[in-house]
Design a protein around this motif. Structure first.
Motif, PDB file in Angstrom:
ATOM      1  N   ARG A 185       0.833  -1.208   0.000  1.00 15.69           N
ATOM      2  CA  ARG A 185       0.000   0.000   0.000  1.00 15.69           C
ATOM      3  C   ARG A 185       0.867   1.258   0.000  1.00 15.69           C
ATOM      4  NH1 ARG A 185      -2.693  -3.259   3.500  1.00 15.69           N
ATOM      5  NH2 ARG A 185      -2.144  -2.150   5.400  1.00 15.69           N
ATOM      6  N   LEU A 186       2.013   1.200   0.715  1.00 20.18           N
ATOM      7  CA  LEU A 186       2.865   2.387   0.767  1.00 20.18           C
ATOM      8  C   LEU A 186       3.595   2.604  -0.560  1.00 20.18           C
ATOM      9  CD1 LEU A 186       4.499   2.012   4.317  1.00 20.18           C
ATOM     10  CD2 LEU A 186       2.505   3.356   3.660  1.00 20.18           C
ATOM     11  N   PHE A 187       4.309   1.582  -1.017  1.00 21.89           N
ATOM     12  CA  PHE A 187       5.181   1.776  -2.185  1.00 21.89           C
ATOM     13  C   PHE A 187       4.404   1.862  -3.502  1.00 21.89           C
ATOM     14  CE2 PHE A 187       8.247   0.192   0.899  1.00 21.89           C
ATOM     15  CZ  PHE A 187       9.266   1.126   0.742  1.00 21.89           C
ATOM     16  N   TYR A 188       3.302   1.127  -3.598  1.00 23.17           N
ATOM     17  CA  TYR A 188       2.528   1.157  -4.846  1.00 23.17           C
ATOM     18  C   TYR A 188       1.316   2.078  -4.729  1.00 23.17           C
ATOM     19  CZ  TYR A 188       5.192  -3.126  -5.951  1.00 23.17           C
ATOM     20  OH  TYR A 188       6.189  -4.050  -6.187  1.00 23.17           O
ATOM     21  N   GLY A 189       1.243   2.830  -3.636  1.00 18.96           N
ATOM     22  CA  GLY A 189       0.095   3.713  -3.422  1.00 18.96           C
ATOM     23  C   GLY A 189       0.355   5.110  -3.975  1.00 18.96           C
ATOM     24  N   PRO A 190      -0.575   6.042  -3.711  1.00 17.23           N
ATOM     25  CA  PRO A 190      -0.458   7.396  -4.278  1.00 17.23           C
ATOM     26  C   PRO A 190       0.787   8.153  -3.799  1.00 17.23           C
ATOM     27  CG  PRO A 190      -2.393   7.201  -2.823  1.00 17.23           C
ATOM     28  CD  PRO A 190      -1.820   5.842  -2.952  1.00 17.23           C
ATOM     29  N   ARG A 191       1.309   7.799  -2.595  1.00 18.16           N
ATOM     30  CA  ARG A 191       2.523   8.468  -2.105  1.00 18.16           C
ATOM     31  C   ARG A 191       3.754   7.587  -2.255  1.00 18.16           C
ATOM     32  NH1 ARG A 191       0.858  13.007   0.063  1.00 18.16           N
ATOM     33  NH2 ARG A 191      -1.218  13.097   0.984  1.00 18.16           N
ATOM     34  N   GLY A 192       3.679   6.686  -3.207  1.00 16.50           N
ATOM     35  CA  GLY A 192       4.764   5.732  -3.393  1.00 16.50           C
ATOM     36  C   GLY A 192       6.117   6.377  -3.595  1.00 16.50           C
ATOM     37  N   ARG A 193       6.127   7.468  -4.365  1.00 11.13           N
ATOM     38  CA  ARG A 193       7.394   8.122  -4.676  1.00 11.13           C
ATOM     39  C   ARG A 193       8.116   8.568  -3.400  1.00 11.13           C
ATOM     40  NH1 ARG A 193       7.903  12.361  -9.606  1.00 11.13           N
ATOM     41  NH2 ARG A 193       6.255  11.209 -10.615  1.00 11.13           N
ATOM     42  N   LEU A 194       7.311   9.091  -2.453  1.00 10.09           N
ATOM     43  CA  LEU A 194       7.874   9.532  -1.175  1.00 10.09           C
ATOM     44  C   LEU A 194       8.513   8.357  -0.443  1.00 10.09           C
ATOM     45  CD1 LEU A 194       8.070  11.626   1.190  1.00 10.09           C
ATOM     46  CD2 LEU A 194       5.851  10.736   1.935  1.00 10.09           C
ATOM     47  N   TRP A 195       7.822   7.217  -0.417  1.00  4.95           N
ATOM     48  CA  TRP A 195       8.343   6.046   0.315  1.00  4.95           C
ATOM     49  C   TRP A 195       9.586   5.492  -0.356  1.00  4.95           C
ATOM     50  CZ3 TRP A 195       7.073   5.397   5.075  1.00  4.95           C
ATOM     51  CH2 TRP A 195       5.863   5.911   5.534  1.00  4.95           C
ATOM     52  N   PHE A 196       9.596   5.498  -1.694  1.00  9.01           N
ATOM     53  CA  PHE A 196      10.814   5.046  -2.385  1.00  9.01           C
ATOM     54  C   PHE A 196      11.974   5.994  -2.069  1.00  9.01           C
ATOM     55  CE2 PHE A 196       8.066   2.529  -5.372  1.00  9.01           C
ATOM     56  CZ  PHE A 196       8.737   1.331  -5.230  1.00  9.01           C
ATOM     57  N   ARG A 197      11.672   7.307  -2.013  1.00 11.39           N
ATOM     58  CA  ARG A 197      12.734   8.271  -1.737  1.00 11.39           C
ATOM     59  C   ARG A 197      13.284   8.055  -0.331  1.00 11.39           C
ATOM     60  NH1 ARG A 197      10.317  13.546  -3.117  1.00 11.39           N
ATOM     61  NH2 ARG A 197       9.798  12.820  -5.183  1.00 11.39           N
ATOM     62  N   LEU A 198      12.375   7.825   0.628  1.00 15.23           N
ATOM     63  CA  LEU A 198      12.815   7.578   2.006  1.00 15.23           C
ATOM     64  C   LEU A 198      13.680   6.314   2.077  1.00 15.23           C
ATOM     65  CD1 LEU A 198       9.604   8.373   4.098  1.00 15.23           C
ATOM     66  CD2 LEU A 198      11.767   9.640   4.061  1.00 15.23           C
ATOM     67  N   ALA A 199      13.231   5.258   1.352  1.00 18.52           N
ATOM     68  CA  ALA A 199      13.994   4.004   1.371  1.00 18.52           C
ATOM     69  C   ALA A 199      15.379   4.224   0.770  1.00 18.52           C
ATOM     70  CB  ALA A 199      13.247   2.930   0.596  1.00 18.52           C
ATOM     71  N   ALA A 200      15.443   5.088  -0.258  1.00 26.13           N
ATOM     72  CA  ALA A 200      16.717   5.316  -0.934  1.00 26.13           C
ATOM     73  C   ALA A 200      17.688   6.096  -0.052  1.00 26.13           C
ATOM     74  CB  ALA A 200      16.483   6.078  -2.240  1.00 26.13           C
ATOM     75  N   LEU A 201      17.139   6.822   0.947  1.00 27.30           N
ATOM     76  CA  LEU A 201      18.005   7.661   1.791  1.00 27.30           C
ATOM     77  C   LEU A 201      18.934   6.838   2.679  1.00 27.30           C
ATOM     78  CD1 LEU A 201      15.655  10.485   3.140  1.00 27.30           C
ATOM     79  CD2 LEU A 201      17.574  10.698   1.547  1.00 27.30           C
ATOM     80  N   SER A 202      18.458   5.669   3.120  1.00 29.07           N
ATOM     81  CA  SER A 202      19.211   4.944   4.144  1.00 29.07           C
ATOM     82  C   SER A 202      19.653   3.554   3.698  1.00 29.07           C
ATOM     83  CB  SER A 202      18.347   4.808   5.405  1.00 29.07           C
ATOM     84  OG  SER A 202      18.939   3.885   6.283  1.00 29.07           O
ATOM     85  N   PRO A 203      20.942   3.399   3.400  1.00 26.48           N
ATOM     86  CA  PRO A 203      21.446   2.066   3.046  1.00 26.48           C
ATOM     87  C   PRO A 203      21.220   1.067   4.177  1.00 26.48           C
ATOM     88  CG  PRO A 203      23.091   3.753   2.572  1.00 26.48           C
ATOM     89  CD  PRO A 203      21.976   4.432   3.310  1.00 26.48           C
ATOM     90  N   ARG A 204      21.242   1.577   5.436  1.00 27.00           N
ATOM     91  CA  ARG A 204      21.034   0.673   6.565  1.00 27.00           C
ATOM     92  C   ARG A 204      19.600   0.145   6.565  1.00 27.00           C
ATOM     93  NH1 ARG A 204      22.725   1.750  12.795  1.00 27.00           N
ATOM     94  NH2 ARG A 204      24.782   1.661  11.888  1.00 27.00           N
TER      95      ARG A 204
END
Ligand code: FAD
Length: 373
Positions: A323-342
């Protein structure tokens, strides 16, 4: 009419794991069970079948070491917006047969219906009566439609195999699989992939697209063409598959019937299903042994064990991620995931079930994120 203590419909990883679980727990019961398969192993299947470390561990727990030809993968290349050749199912089904479960191939189940204190199972060859039928018959499950009912969502996948020599792809030599989520930017609820795999010993790339509704066939084929172009090659013959994904709280049981594997529901985020199929199968075997002991054929305990146990918790978390990644705010969640290698490393360890990460709770993940991993 032939009477069997357990009839398992389908000999993919879920049906075979159920049979192996029965053989391990209750050999006498396993000997009075039958595993039915409409096809013949090894089935004519395109490649794919990435086996995550969790599935390898489950196979080891079943004492079925992976002996099929395999292309080892050491790391993932993941593109954010903003293999193996596998006959694991054949190996599992043959092992179940060797351990005492009768395995009947080229026998298609055509009809299932409740009949007194059990279920009548009609096949292309004969009729069975059983107190418990296991629907391990994949995404289009007849057992689900006939006895259990709705729930879940049907995702789709298209894929093809291309000899690596016909591409400019470095993934095979680099032991890498590529996931590309960039099409989420334009509304795809899924991803493109390229896996290294071996077909008759020849290095191939297994290339495909997975998407949840509402993606149509044309969109999937366009994405496949895009992925093939990235690999420096053009379209070849492709195959399309439905994948019944675990979304919401699908029904898993009915009196005298239970569902396992894709029939119950696979990972909605990625469409991964082999490790889940094995887990479902092992839980089902436990539930069937209990039912034969107590005479309670409701299988409510199985539904609870799946939904509230580690398997269901993981599927529910994957549903949230979907729901988060494929939802309407998916881009935001992908960006957040991309921020932290950990965070990415923790997510991958959790997904792959490395070091028991998929059994830990969200607090453990957060603690690891902010302290040490
Ligand atoms: C394109 C694609 C790529 C995938 N890639 C991966 C991957 O890389 N890694 C991963 O983990 N998972 C992957 N999956 C998912 C994985 O293949 C499934 O989750 C897994 O096979 C589920 O196992 P199963 O036993 O539930 O179902 P299945 O493997 O579908 O087995 C069902 C069996 O039931 C038999 N059957 C069906 N109907 C009947 C009937 N009426 N009578 C008798 N027999 C019947 C079928 O012939 C089949 O053998 C992929 C799926 C697809 C479609």
């Amino acid at each position: 009419m032939e009477r069997r203590d357990v009839v398992i419909v389908g000999s993919g990883p879920a049906g075979a794991a159920t049979a192996l679980g029965l053989a391990a727990r209750a050999p006498a019961l396993a000997a009075r069970s039958v595993l039915l398969e409409k096809a013949r192993h090894p089935r004519d299947k395109t490649c794919a079948g990435g086996v995550i470390p969790k599935a390898v561990r489950l196979l080891e727990s079943l004492d079925v070491p992976l002996t099929v030809p395999q292309a080892r993968v050491d790391h993932a290349g993941v593109a954010l917006p903003g293999g193996r050749e596998l006959a694991v199912d054949a190996q599992l089904a043959w092992t179940a047969r060797d351990r005492g479960v009768e395995f009947r191939e080229e026998e298609r189940v055509t009809h299932v219906a409740r009949d007194g204190a059990g279920v009548r199972v009609e096949t292309s060859r004969r009729t069975y009566w059983t107190p418990v039928v296991v629907g391990a018959d994949g995404s289009g499950s007849l057992v689900r439609r006939a006895l259990v009912g709705g729930g879940g969502v049907t995702a789709r996948a298209v894929m093809c195999d291309v000899p690596v020599a016909a591409t400019s792809w470095t993934g095979f030599a680099g032991r890498r699989y590529d996931f590309d989520f960039s099409a989420c930017r334009t509304g795809l609820r899924g991803y493109r992939w390229a896996f290294p795999c071996l077909i008759d010993g020849v290095p191939h790339a297994n290339v495909g697209v997975y998407a949840l509704p509402p993606a149509c066939g044309t969109r999937l084929r366009t994405e496949l063409a895009t992925e093939l172009a990235r690999l420096g090659t053009t379209a070849v013959a492709w195959k399309a598959f439905p994948i019944h994904a675990y979304v919401g709280a699908p029904r898993l049981t009915a009196p005298h019937a239970l569902l396992v594997g894709d029939a119950a529901g696979a990972d909605p985020l990625m469409g991964e299903g082999i490790s889940f199929a094995l887990e479902y199968g092992l839980l089902a075997a436990e539930a069937i042994c209990a039912a034969h002991g107590t005479g309670d054929w409701s299988f409510r305990g199985y539904a609870r064990a799946v939904e509230r146990g580690p398997l269901g918790r993981k599927l529910h978390r994957l549903g949230l991620a979907t729901r988060l990644f494929y939802g309407p705010r998916g881009r935001l969640w992908f960006r957040l995931a991309a921020l932290s290698p950990r965070a990415q490393a923790i997510g991958l360890a959790w997904y792959n079930g490395v070091d028991g990460w998929d059994r830990r709770n969200a607090f453990a993940a957060l603690a690891a994120l902010f302290k040490r991993f």
